[in-house]
Design a protein around this motif. Structure first.
Motif, PDB file in Angstrom:
ATOM      1  N   UNK A 164       0.852  -1.181   0.000  1.00  0.00           N
ATOM      2  CA  UNK A 164       0.000   0.000   0.000  1.00  0.00           C
ATOM      3  C   UNK A 164       0.888   1.232   0.000  1.00  0.00           C
ATOM      4  N   UNK A 165       0.403   2.351  -0.527  1.00  0.00           N
ATOM      5  CA  UNK A 165       1.216   3.576  -0.533  1.00  0.00           C
ATOM      6  C   UNK A 165       1.424   4.109   0.874  1.00  0.00           C
ATOM      7  N   UNK A 166       2.425   4.962   1.018  1.00  0.00           N
ATOM      8  CA  UNK A 166       2.776   5.553   2.315  1.00  0.00           C
ATOM      9  C   UNK A 166       3.194   4.443   3.291  1.00  0.00           C
ATOM     10  N   UNK A 167       2.372   4.166   4.275  1.00  0.00           N
ATOM     11  CA  UNK A 167       2.666   3.124   5.259  1.00  0.00           C
ATOM     12  C   UNK A 167       2.155   1.787   4.731  1.00  0.00           C
ATOM     13  N   UNK A 168       3.065   0.798   4.530  1.00  0.00           N
ATOM     14  CA  UNK A 168       2.582  -0.486   4.015  1.00  0.00           C
ATOM     15  C   UNK A 168       2.191  -1.420   5.157  1.00  0.00           C
ATOM     16  N   UNK A 169       1.659  -2.587   4.796  1.00  0.00           N
ATOM     17  CA  UNK A 169       1.132  -3.493   5.803  1.00  0.00           C
ATOM     18  C   UNK A 169       2.176  -4.025   6.764  1.00  0.00           C
ATOM     19  N   UNK A 170       3.360  -4.346   6.259  1.00  0.00           N
ATOM     20  CA  UNK A 170       4.432  -4.832   7.131  1.00  0.00           C
ATOM     21  C   UNK A 170       4.852  -3.759   8.127  1.00  0.00           C
ATOM     22  N   UNK A 171       4.934  -2.522   7.674  1.00  0.00           N
ATOM     23  CA  UNK A 171       5.315  -1.428   8.573  1.00  0.00           C
ATOM     24  C   UNK A 171       4.266  -1.226   9.656  1.00  0.00           C
ATOM     25  N   UNK A 172       2.980  -1.320   9.287  1.00  0.00           N
ATOM     26  CA  UNK A 172       1.923  -1.204  10.284  1.00  0.00           C
ATOM     27  C   UNK A 172       2.016  -2.332  11.301  1.00  0.00           C
ATOM     28  N   UNK A 173       2.262  -3.555  10.837  1.00  0.00           N
ATOM     29  CA  UNK A 173       2.380  -4.700  11.748  1.00  0.00           C
ATOM     30  C   UNK A 173       3.532  -4.498  12.723  1.00  0.00           C
ATOM     31  N   UNK A 174       4.653  -3.940  12.243  1.00  0.00           N
ATOM     32  CA  UNK A 174       5.795  -3.687  13.130  1.00  0.00           C
ATOM     33  C   UNK A 174       5.446  -2.630  14.172  1.00  0.00           C
ATOM     34  N   UNK A 175       4.729  -1.588  13.764  1.00  0.00           N
ATOM     35  CA  UNK A 175       4.306  -0.546  14.701  1.00  0.00           C
ATOM     36  C   UNK A 175       3.433  -1.142  15.800  1.00  0.00           C
ATOM     37  N   UNK A 176       2.489  -1.974  15.416  1.00  0.00           N
ATOM     38  CA  UNK A 176       1.599  -2.589  16.392  1.00  0.00           C
ATOM     39  C   UNK A 176       2.353  -3.540  17.303  1.00  0.00           C
ATOM     40  N   UNK A 177       3.316  -4.272  16.741  1.00  0.00           N
ATOM     41  CA  UNK A 177       4.068  -5.238  17.524  1.00  0.00           C
ATOM     42  C   UNK A 177       4.893  -4.558  18.609  1.00  0.00           C
ATOM     43  N   UNK A 178       5.377  -3.342  18.327  1.00  0.00           N
ATOM     44  CA  UNK A 178       6.203  -2.621  19.289  1.00  0.00           C
ATOM     45  C   UNK A 178       5.381  -1.737  20.220  1.00  0.00           C
ATOM     46  N   UNK A 179       4.095  -1.671  20.003  1.00  0.00           N
ATOM     47  CA  UNK A 179       3.247  -0.802  20.804  1.00  0.00           C
ATOM     48  C   UNK A 179       3.007  -1.336  22.196  1.00  0.00           C
ATOM     49  N   UNK A 180       2.483  -0.501  23.094  1.00  0.00           N
ATOM     50  CA  UNK A 180       2.231  -0.925  24.472  1.00  0.00           C
ATOM     51  C   UNK A 180       1.030  -1.859  24.565  1.00  0.00           C
ATOM     52  N   UNK A 181       0.948  -2.567  25.684  1.00  0.00           N
ATOM     53  CA  UNK A 181      -0.209  -3.421  25.938  1.00  0.00           C
ATOM     54  C   UNK A 181      -0.054  -4.809  25.366  1.00  0.00           C
ATOM     55  N   UNK A 182      -0.945  -5.679  25.818  1.00  0.00           N
ATOM     56  CA  UNK A 182      -0.908  -7.072  25.383  1.00  0.00           C
ATOM     57  C   UNK A 182      -2.070  -7.434  24.470  1.00  0.00           C
ATOM     58  N   UNK A 183      -3.110  -6.585  24.433  1.00  0.00           N
ATOM     59  CA  UNK A 183      -4.282  -6.876  23.607  1.00  0.00           C
ATOM     60  C   UNK A 183      -4.065  -6.372  22.184  1.00  0.00           C
ATOM     61  N   UNK A 184      -3.136  -6.992  21.473  1.00  0.00           N
ATOM     62  CA  UNK A 184      -2.826  -6.584  20.107  1.00  0.00           C
ATOM     63  C   UNK A 184      -3.515  -7.525  19.131  1.00  0.00           C
ATOM     64  N   UNK A 185      -3.995  -6.997  17.996  1.00  0.00           N
ATOM     65  CA  UNK A 185      -4.675  -7.874  17.032  1.00  0.00           C
ATOM     66  C   UNK A 185      -3.695  -8.840  16.389  1.00  0.00           C
ATOM     67  N   UNK A 186      -4.161 -10.055  16.090  1.00  0.00           N
ATOM     68  CA  UNK A 186      -3.369 -10.984  15.300  1.00  0.00           C
ATOM     69  C   UNK A 186      -3.530 -10.609  13.837  1.00  0.00           C
ATOM     70  N   UNK A 187      -2.427 -10.597  13.115  1.00  0.00           N
ATOM     71  CA  UNK A 187      -2.417 -10.121  11.743  1.00  0.00           C
ATOM     72  C   UNK A 187      -2.546 -11.284  10.765  1.00  0.00           C
ATOM     73  N   UNK A 188      -3.459 -11.142   9.800  1.00  0.00           N
ATOM     74  CA  UNK A 188      -3.545 -12.030   8.648  1.00  0.00           C
ATOM     75  C   UNK A 188      -3.236 -11.179   7.422  1.00  0.00           C
ATOM     76  N   UNK A 189      -2.124 -11.454   6.772  1.00  0.00           N
ATOM     77  CA  UNK A 189      -1.767 -10.686   5.587  1.00  0.00           C
ATOM     78  C   UNK A 189      -2.557 -11.175   4.383  1.00  0.00           C
ATOM     79  N   UNK A 190      -3.075 -10.229   3.606  1.00  0.00           N
ATOM     80  CA  UNK A 190      -3.758 -10.532   2.348  1.00  0.00           C
ATOM     81  C   UNK A 190      -2.925  -9.897   1.248  1.00  0.00           C
TER      82      UNK A 190
END
Length: 246
Positions: free
Chosen positions: A60-86
């Protein structure tokens, strides 16, 4: 159990297809649909309840899916969504494994393929989410689940011989299998999930099952055919264990 979901894809037809598949699945609930990763990130930050599954396009343009997943993975908290890449490309498997993706849907995919992944997400949630009837992964349990090659594998505590840490991975050596399990996890996080009365960290790279120890010396432990070193940092706790052998 109902799983809340978000769909992200910059192609309108692909986004509509995923949304329709989610709505067709009885245990999935669509709580957000976004045409960019940046918009999805803002939506996730504004969500008042946890999102269980994120169906995420990669290119995707700008922020791609892998970059978003990395941001979420490094974010605070334990209730993070599980990622399914399409994605229409299969070369991202290794990168997806590094961000602990639940699975892939390779475009074009049909509902049967989508349902397979949805069922997998439900199985994961049932295995890891505490419920009133049967708390999952609490210390009094005699097993844990490890993520191994996009699936959850149950490992009984009594089957573990020792665990070796390898940077971002761990190798779990068991009595029942000749080959160790390789799981994307840190030794520290695994140590926190193991009962201290049964397991001990004796080295920066090793956790041992105390009931599997066959012989000991001042600086090593013998478990099966493996000789495992004891580091100076963990020697005091190990010496206390040795005193019970005398």
């Amino acid at each position: 159990m109902m799983l809340t979901c978000i769909a992200v894809d910059d192609e309108p037809l692909a986004l509509r297809l995923i949304a329709n598949f989610i709505e067709q699945t009885p245990f999935l609930q669509l709580v957000g649909s976004y045409s960019s990763a940046a918009a999805a990130l803002r939506g996730l930050q504004q969500q008042t309840t946890a999102v269980d599954v994120l169906f995420l396009d990669i290119q995707m343009p700008d922020l791609n899916g892998l970059e978003l997943a990395r941001v979420l993975d490094k974010g605070p908290g334990t209730d993070k969504p599980r990622v399914v890449f399409t994605t229409a490309f299969n070369q991202y498997a290794l990168e997806g494994y590094k961000v602990d993706a639940l699975d892939y849907l390779l475009k074009p995919f049909d509902y049967a393929e989508f349902r397979r992944v949805a069922d997998k997400a439900l199985a994961y949630a049932n295995a890891t989410r505490p419920t009133a009837a049967e708390p999952a992964l609490l210390p009094q349990e005699d097993y844990l689940y490890l993520k191994v090659e996009y699936q959850l594998v149950r490992v009984d505590f009594r089957d573990i011989l020792y665990i070796e840490g390898l940077k971002d991975y761990v190798k779990v050596y068991r009595q029942s299998e000749a080959r160790p399990l390789l799981s994307l996890s840190s030794l520290k996080s695994l140590e926190e999930r193991l009962p201290a009365r049964q397991f001990m960290r004796i080295h920066r790279s090793f956790i041992i099952a105390l009931n599997q120890v066959k012989s000991v010396s001042r600086s090593t432990v013998q478990i099966g055919s493996a000789t495992i070193p004891v580091s100076d940092r963990h020697r005091e706790a190990f010496d206390q264990f040795l005193s019970r052998w005398k």
